[in-house]
Design a protein around this motif. Structure first.
Motif, mmCIF file in Angstrom:
data_model
loop_
_atom_site.group_PDB
_atom_site.id
_atom_site.type_symbol
_atom_site.label_atom_id
_atom_site.label_comp_id
_atom_site.label_asym_id
_atom_site.label_seq_id
_atom_site.Cartn_x
_atom_site.Cartn_y
_atom_site.Cartn_z
ATOM 1 N N SER A 1 2.402 0.789 8.642
ATOM 2 C CA SER A 1 2.621 -0.007 7.414
ATOM 3 C C SER A 1 1.934 -1.368 7.789
ATOM 4 O O SER A 1 1.997 -1.708 8.807
ATOM 5 N N ASP B 1 1.259 -5.351 6.074
ATOM 6 C CA ASP B 1 1.557 -6.351 5.234
ATOM 7 C C ASP B 1 0.570 -7.593 4.960
ATOM 8 O O ASP B 1 0.313 -8.216 6.269
ATOM 9 N N HIS C 1 0.951 -4.680 0.165
ATOM 10 C CA HIS C 1 1.869 -4.147 1.269
ATOM 11 C C HIS C 1 0.861 -2.472 1.301
ATOM 12 O O HIS C 1 0.775 -1.953 -0.118
ATOM 13 N N SER C 2 0.682 -2.061 2.249
ATOM 14 C CA SER C 2 0.014 -0.578 2.167
ATOM 15 C C SER C 2 0.652 0.194 3.554
ATOM 16 O O SER C 2 1.324 -0.454 4.353
ATOM 17 N N TYR D 1 0.883 4.484 5.316
ATOM 18 C CA TYR D 1 0.471 5.898 5.582
ATOM 19 C C TYR D 1 1.431 6.575 6.412
ATOM 20 O O TYR D 1 2.085 5.906 7.451
ATOM 21 N N PHE E 1 0.347 8.271 1.122
ATOM 22 C CA PHE E 1 -0.319 6.981 1.166
ATOM 23 C C PHE E 1 0.036 6.153 0.095
ATOM 24 O O PHE E 1 0.470 6.700 -1.075
ATOM 25 N N THR E 2 0.408 4.856 0.134
ATOM 26 C CA THR E 2 0.905 3.920 -0.547
ATOM 27 C C THR E 2 0.247 2.893 -0.575
ATOM 28 O O THR E 2 0.011 2.196 0.417
ATOM 29 N N LEU E 3 0.217 2.042 -1.749
ATOM 30 C CA LEU E 3 -0.397 0.654 -1.830
ATOM 31 C C LEU E 3 0.461 -0.099 -3.015
ATOM 32 O O LEU E 3 0.449 0.555 -4.083
ATOM 33 N N GLU F 1 2.551 -0.595 -8.075
ATOM 34 C CA GLU F 1 2.418 0.286 -6.826
ATOM 35 C C GLU F 1 1.770 1.477 -6.917
ATOM 36 O O GLU F 1 2.123 1.965 -8.218
ATOM 37 N N GLU G 1 1.694 5.643 -5.370
ATOM 38 C CA GLU G 1 1.859 6.786 -4.125
ATOM 39 C C GLU G 1 1.122 7.886 -4.519
ATOM 40 O O GLU G 1 0.810 8.205 -5.605
ATOM 41 N N TRP H 1 2.188 5.946 -10.110
ATOM 42 C CA TRP H 1 2.106 4.493 -9.914
ATOM 43 C C TRP H 1 2.754 3.754 -11.219
ATOM 44 O O TRP H 1 3.542 4.327 -11.906
#
Length: 346
Positions: free
Chosen positions: A199, A201, A210-211, A213, A231-233, A247, A249, A257
């Protein structure tokens, strides 16, 4: 006009900074909780682990947690958090985290039971006092079936890029374990071989990006071995009285989202959230509510949420955000949810 603590500031600080009881100079205890009155206009149970229906529910959202923090040395710390989650009985709460933390210069090594760092609100997911909504948006926060922790270790590197900009990067690894969750009448058992990820930040005075994997290998209910990449952002931004948060996902089964905006007026914070789930759940939702800060430790939420499913997906027997497909109960594909929530920390 009083400006409420921005969400991004709260997310960067541990719970004891808001409310804690110092037992000794090195040992403190803190706590948090939420409970609600909630009901829908549909017989089909809504949301995993909460299962809200048309019958008025007084404990579908009930959360109570205690956290113990101990400073062993200047560099070595210990923390334990036990939580009665919405899906738990009072007699059987969950140890959400229990770890040792060692700091040296810009590095922090954590080992034990740790919170999965996938989302913006992961660290304070169960602390309703720390976010504006009654519940974090289900499109993203329920996307991995409510799993929130892992047993393993992480190494976080924090650095200052400038006077107003900081960065944090944290690889993590979780050992194999069996994870169980209930989905209505069905029990899902995930025999996880491992999970590994990273992760990152980027934080400024009034924003945070924030991202994350994560890769995991598991078997579901004794089936064949599967691999999953998640994957998230996400980002949050505070401007005057405005607060914005969004956000997304994504994994091989789904893309989810949401986007949210809130405006603070003294002790009141009205907010609006829109979310979508694709591939697996096929829903969209609109949430409107208002939060009232009674004190810095107590808040109230009054919230309405509409969740909508396409007609063809309903007829195909999809469950959307319901626990079971509403077509099986001959219920409507759409649902209206009404919630009165109280949150507190101490």
């Amino acid at each position: 006009m009083r400006i409420k603590y921005p969400l991004l500031v709260m997310s960067a600080l541990p719970l004891p900074l808001f409310a804690a009881i110092n037992i000794t100079d090195d040992l403190s205890i803190s706590g948090f909780g939420s409970t609600s009155i909630a009901k829908t206009n549909n017989k089909a149970p809504l949301f995993i682990h909460r299962e809200i229906t048309e019958d008025t529910c007084y404990d579908c959202d009930t959360i109570f947690g205690l956290q113990l923090d101990y400073t062993i040395t200047e560099a070595l710390n210990a923390s334990v958090q036990v939580v009665k989650r919405p899906q738990d009985q009072w007699s059987d709460p969950e140890v959400e985290w229990a770890y040792l933390s060692y700091e040296i210069n810009e590095l922090t090594l954590n080992g034990g039971r740790l919170r999965l760092p996938l989302f913006l609100a992961s660290e304070y997911y169960y602390v309703g006092q720390a976010y504006t909504w009654a519940r974090p948006p289900q499109e993203v926060y329920d996307s991995i079936l409510g799993f929130t922790f892992y047993d393993g270790f992480s190494l976080r590197w924090d650095t200052s890029i400038s006077d107003e900009l900081t960065a944090s990067v944290m690889p993590f690894y979780g050992f194999g374990r069996e994870n169980k969750t209930n989905l209505g009448q069905y029990k899902l058992v995930f025999d996880t071989d491992f999970m590994a990820g990273i992760s990152a930040d980027l934080s400024g005075f009034n924003y945070r990006i924030h991202s994350a994997y994560m890769h995991t290998k598991f078997k579901q209910n004794g089936g064949p071995e599967e691999h999953m990449n998640i994957f998230t952002l996400g980002g949050e931004y505070s401007w005057d009285q405005w607060q914005f948060m969004a956000e997304i996902e994504h994994d091989k089964l789904q893309t989810n989202w949401y986007a949210s905006a809130a405006y603070n007026i003294d002790k009141f914070t009205p907010y609006l959230t829109y979310g979508q789930s694709h591939e697996r759940r096929f829903t969209k939702s609109v949430t409107a509510g208002v939060r009232y800060d009674v004190t810095p430790q107590i808040s109230l939420n009054a919230e309405w949420q509409g969740v909508y499913m396409p007609q063809d997906k309903y007829e195909q027997g999809k469950d959307g955000q319901f626990v079971i497909p509403p077509v099986l109960l001959k219920e409507d594909k759409d649902v209206q949810l009404y919630t009165l929530m109280v949150n507190f920390v101490f």
